[in-house]
Design a protein around this motif. Structure first.
Motif, PDB file in Angstrom:
ATOM      1  N   CYS A   1     -33.563 -37.549  65.464  1.00  0.00           N
ATOM      2  CA  CYS A   1     -34.962 -37.965  65.639  1.00  0.00           C
ATOM      3  C   CYS A   1     -35.074 -39.018  66.736  1.00  0.00           C
ATOM      4  O   CYS A   1     -36.020 -39.009  67.539  1.00  0.00           O
ATOM      5  CB  CYS A   1     -35.514 -38.512  64.319  1.00  0.00           C
ATOM      6  N   GLU A   2     -34.106 -39.914  66.760  1.00  0.00           N
ATOM      7  CA  GLU A   2     -34.123 -40.940  67.805  1.00  0.00           C
ATOM      8  C   GLU A   2     -33.961 -40.294  69.171  1.00  0.00           C
ATOM      9  O   GLU A   2     -34.637 -40.672  70.146  1.00  0.00           O
ATOM     10  CB  GLU A   2     -33.015 -41.948  67.539  1.00  0.00           C
ATOM     11  N   ALA A   3     -33.082 -39.312  69.266  1.00  0.00           N
ATOM     12  CA  ALA A   3     -32.819 -38.655  70.556  1.00  0.00           C
ATOM     13  C   ALA A   3     -34.021 -37.858  71.034  1.00  0.00           C
ATOM     14  O   ALA A   3     -34.304 -37.805  72.240  1.00  0.00           O
ATOM     15  CB  ALA A   3     -31.594 -37.749  70.425  1.00  0.00           C
ATOM     16  N   HIS A   4     -34.746 -37.214  70.112  1.00  0.00           N
ATOM     17  CA  HIS A   4     -35.894 -36.376  70.498  1.00  0.00           C
ATOM     18  C   HIS A   4     -37.234 -37.121  70.462  1.00  0.00           C
ATOM     19  O   HIS A   4     -38.276 -36.530  70.734  1.00  0.00           O
ATOM     20  CB  HIS A   4     -35.974 -35.156  69.579  1.00  0.00           C
ATOM     21  N   GLY A   5     -37.202 -38.405  70.122  1.00  0.00           N
ATOM     22  CA  GLY A   5     -38.441 -39.176  70.097  1.00  0.00           C
ATOM     23  C   GLY A   5     -39.389 -38.772  68.984  1.00  0.00           C
ATOM     24  O   GLY A   5     -40.613 -38.844  69.142  1.00  0.00           O
ATOM     25  N   LEU A   6     -38.829 -38.352  67.835  1.00  0.00           N
ATOM     26  CA  LEU A   6     -39.655 -37.951  66.695  1.00  0.00           C
ATOM     27  C   LEU A   6     -39.617 -39.052  65.638  1.00  0.00           C
ATOM     28  O   LEU A   6     -38.546 -39.383  65.116  1.00  0.00           O
ATOM     29  CB  LEU A   6     -39.123 -36.646  66.095  1.00  0.00           C
ATOM     30  N   PRO A   7     -40.774 -39.653  65.297  1.00  0.00           N
ATOM     31  CA  PRO A   7     -40.782 -40.688  64.254  1.00  0.00           C
ATOM     32  C   PRO A   7     -40.255 -40.131  62.932  1.00  0.00           C
ATOM     33  O   PRO A   7     -40.649 -39.044  62.496  1.00  0.00           O
ATOM     34  CB  PRO A   7     -42.249 -41.075  64.142  1.00  0.00           C
ATOM     35  N   LEU A   8     -39.341 -40.871  62.284  1.00  0.00           N
ATOM     36  CA  LEU A   8     -38.742 -40.459  61.012  1.00  0.00           C
ATOM     37  C   LEU A   8     -39.084 -41.496  59.956  1.00  0.00           C
ATOM     38  O   LEU A   8     -38.818 -42.699  60.138  1.00  0.00           O
ATOM     39  CB  LEU A   8     -37.218 -40.338  61.162  1.00  0.00           C
ATOM     40  N   LEU A   9     -39.685 -41.031  58.863  1.00  0.00           N
ATOM     41  CA  LEU A   9     -40.080 -41.918  57.780  1.00  0.00           C
ATOM     42  C   LEU A   9     -39.204 -41.667  56.558  1.00  0.00           C
ATOM     43  O   LEU A   9     -38.917 -40.514  56.212  1.00  0.00           O
ATOM     44  CB  LEU A   9     -41.548 -41.692  57.381  1.00  0.00           C
ATOM     45  N   GLU A  10     -38.857 -42.739  55.888  1.00  0.00           N
ATOM     46  CA  GLU A  10     -38.124 -42.636  54.626  1.00  0.00           C
ATOM     47  C   GLU A  10     -39.141 -42.715  53.490  1.00  0.00           C
ATOM     48  O   GLU A  10     -39.898 -43.696  53.382  1.00  0.00           O
ATOM     49  CB  GLU A  10     -37.107 -43.765  54.523  1.00  0.00           C
ATOM     50  N   VAL A  11     -39.143 -41.683  52.653  1.00  0.00           N
ATOM     51  CA  VAL A  11     -40.065 -41.634  51.515  1.00  0.00           C
ATOM     52  C   VAL A  11     -39.279 -41.994  50.269  1.00  0.00           C
ATOM     53  O   VAL A  11     -38.330 -41.268  49.882  1.00  0.00           O
ATOM     54  CB  VAL A  11     -40.678 -40.224  51.362  1.00  0.00           C
TER      55      VAL A  11
END
Length: 498
Positions: free
Chosen positions: A122-132
Motif C-alpha cells: 500500500c505504501e508503494a502504490h500510494g493506497l491509504p491502508l486503515l486498520e479496523v
C-alpha cells in the motif's frame, strides 16, 4: 475537451472525516493522508481480485480471507516469503487500477495483525491502508461512510439552493448581467465571463488570471460545435467550463475556477439559463423592437407611429378564455405562440393577443376565442371592444371562435359624426346612471343574443335575474319598450356607434 456531466455527483467525503470518528477507532497505517484523499462509498469484498466489482472511489473493506497466513514461507530473516509479497502487491495494484480510494483491513478472526507485506504494498502504490479493530464491524464503517456522504450531499444541496436564490435576485437588479456574473464568480470562487457572438468578452467578473486566454478559446470552440457545454483544464490546473446561451444566439458563458465541486455545474447551469433570458430575444431583434414600441407608447407616441416596430400594418385583437382551467402565464404564452404573436396580455379573466392581420386566428383546443375585425393601429381600442363582444357571444353560444361581423351595411348611409351624435343622445340616460357601464354592456350582450336571458347570463358570468333587472332598468331609463323590434334595432345601431 471533456463534456460536463449532466447531473452533478454526490460530493465525496474526506478520509480524515472517517478517521475522526472515535466510535470506529480506525487507524491509518500506510499510504498518503490529507484533504486530497476522499471517499465516494464503501464496499466489502473477500475476492482475491476485487477489480471487477469496484466503481472507483470506494473504501474497500476486507478481513484478508484470500490472503495466506502471514507467517507462511518466511525468508532467512523471518519475513514473509516472495509468494505472499507478490500476491499482496498484485492485490493492491488491482485495487489502485480500479480506482479504489482506500483499503480497510479488519483484524480477527482471520489475521491478528495487518500483514507487513500488505503495508509495504500500500505504501508503494500510494493506497491509504486503515486498520479496523476487532470490535468495529464492517457494517458500522460502511454506515458511517454513507452518513458522511448524506451530510455532504445535504450541505451541497443547501449551497446550490442558496446560490440559485442569489442568482435569481441578481437577475432582477437594474444591471442584471454583471450582477449574475458577479454572483456566479463568487459562488465558484473563480471568474465568470460573458462572450458575444464573435467570441469577444462582453462582461466579466472575478479576478483575471492566466486561464483567461484558454477560457476564451474554449468559448470560441463551443460556438463551432453542436454541444451546449464543454469543459477543459488550463495549463495552470484551473478548471474551465463553457455554456452556450439560448438556441443559436451566439452568446457563451465561460467559468474558470480553481476547483470543480459537484454542485458548481448546477450553479453555472442556472446562471446560464438566466443569462440566456437576459441576452435572448428581449435584448435584440424582434424583442428589442417590442421594447422600443412599449417605451414610445409610454412616452406618448401615437399607436400609428409604433405599429411599424411591431411588424404589421393592420391588426386583429383576440380575446380568449380557457374552457376549464384557470389562467396561467405559461398557457397564455402558448396561446400567443399558437396564434403567431408574442404580443400577449394576461388579464384577470381573459387573455388578449394582438395579432397581425395576415395571420387569421383558428380555433384553439381548450380555448374560447373572440376575434375583432381588421383594424389600423389608431382603432385598436375599438377592435378591443369588438373582440370582447365576440368572446361574450362565443361563450354564450358555446362556439370555439366567433369573429366580429364587420361591414358598413345601412350604417354607411349616415355621416359618421351625425351617427355618433345621435347614439350619444339616445344612450345618455343610461350612460349617466351610476351603473351605466354595466347596464350598457348588459344591453349590448342581450341584444346580440336576441334577448336570451340565459345566454346573456352565461356570457356576462352573472345570474339570469341580474340580467332581467339590468334590462328593466335600461328600459326605464330610456323610456322605451324593449320588446319592440324597431326599438331594439335603433338601440343596436346606437351601441355600435357610441
Amino acid at each position: 475537451m471533456v463534456p460536463e456531466p449532466a447531473v452533478p455527483p454526490t460530493p465525496p467525503v474526506p478520509l480524515a472525516a472517517l478517521l475522526a470518528r472515535e466510535d470506529l477507532a480506525l487507524r491509518q497505517i500506510a499510504g498518503p493522508a490529507g484533504p486530497g484523499v476522499v471517499l465516494h462509498g464503501a464496499h466489502t469484498s473477500e475476492m482475491a481480485d476485487p477489480y471487477p466489482y469496484l466503481l472507483g472511489g470506494e473504501l474497500l473493506l476486507t478481513a484478508g480471507v484470500h490472503i495466506p497466513d502471514a507467517g507462511a514461507h518466511p525468508d532467512a530473516a523471518g519475513r514473509a516469503g516472495p509468494g505472499l509479497a507478490g500476491h499482496l502487491e498484485a492485490y493492491v495494484s488491482r485495487i489502485v487500477a480500479a480506482g479504489g480510494a482506500a483499503l480497510g483491513f479488519g483484524l480477527a478472526p482471520v489475521h491478528d495483525t495487518v500483514p507487513a507485506a500488505l503495508v509495504a504494498a500500500c505504501e508503494a502504490h500510494g493506497l491509504p491502508l486503515l486498520e479496523v479493530p476487532p470490535r468495529t464491524t464492517f457494517s458500522a464503517v460502511a454506515r458511517a461512510v454513507w452518513q458522511l456522504l448524506e451530510r455532504a450531499r445535504t450541505a451541497e444541496l443547501r449551497r446550490v439552493t442558496e446560490a440559485q436564490q442569489s442568482l435569481a435576485t441578481a437577475a432582477s437588479r437594474p444591471d442584471p448581467v454583471p450582477s449574475v456574473l458577479r454572483q456566479l464568480a463568487r459562488r465558484v470562487a473563480g471568474r465568470a465571463v460573458l462572450y458575444g457572438p464573435e467570441g469577444a468578452e462582453l462582461a466579466g467578473e472575478g479576478a483575471a488570471s492566466a486561464a483567461d486566454a484558454p477560457l476564451a478559446e474554449l468559448a470560441r470552440l463551443l460556438l463551432t460545435r453542436a454541444s451546449a457545454t464543454a469543459g477543459d483544464t488550463a495549463p495552470d490546473g484551473t478548471h474551465l467550463a463553457a455554456y452556450a446561451l439560448g438556441a443559436g444566439s451566439g452568446f457563451v458563458l465561460g467559468v474558470a475556477a480553481p476547483r470543480r465541486d459537484p454542485g458548481d455545474h448546477t450553479i453555472a447551469s442556472v446562471a446560464a439559463v438566466l443569462l440566456s433570458l437576459l441576452t435572448g430575444e428581449h435584448q435584440s431583434g424582434p424583442g428589442a423592437a417590442r421594447s422600443s414600441a412599449l417605451v414610445r407608447l409610454l412616452l406618448g407616441a401615437p399607436p400609428s407611429e409604433v405599429a411599424p416596430l411591431l411588424g404589421g400594418g393592420r391588426w386583429l385583437v383576440v380575446h380568449a378564455r380557457p374552457d376549464t382551467r384557470a389562467l396561467a402565464p405559461l398557457a397564455a404564452s402558448a396561446l400567443g405562440a399558437a396564434l403567431g404573436s408574442p404580443l400577449v396580455d394576461l388579464g384577470h379573466d381573459v387573455v388578449r393577443v394582438l395579432v397581425p392581420a395576415g395571420r387569421a386566428p383558428r380555433p384553439q383546443p381548450g380555448w374560447t376565442l373572440g376575434v375583432s375585425a381588421e383594424t389600423a393601429p389608431a382603432d385598436w381600442p375599438a377592435a378591443d371592444a369588438q373582440a370582447a363582444r365576440a368572446l361574450a357571444r362565443a361563450r354564450a353560444t358555446r362556439t370555439a371562435l366567433v369573429r366580429h361581423a364587420a361591414g358598413p351595411g345601412l350604417l354607411g348611409l349616415l355621416p359618421e359624426e351625425e351617427a355618433r351624435a345621435h347614439a350619444r343622445a339616445v344612450l345618455a340616460p343610461v350612460e349617466a346612471s351610476p351603473a351605466g357601464a354595466a347596464l350598457l354592456e348588459t344591453l349590448r350582450t342581450w341584444l346580440s343574443l336576441h334577448g336570451s336571458w340565459d345566454r346573456t347570463a352565461v356570457a356576462l358570468s352573472v345570474h339570469r335575474n341580474t340580467v332581467r333587472q339590468r334590462i328593466a332598468r335600461c328600459a326605464a331609463l330610456l323610456g322605451s319598450d324593449l320588446d319592440d323590434p324597431d326599438v331594439r334595432m335603433e338601440l343596436w345601431f346606437c351601441l355600435g356607434r357610441r
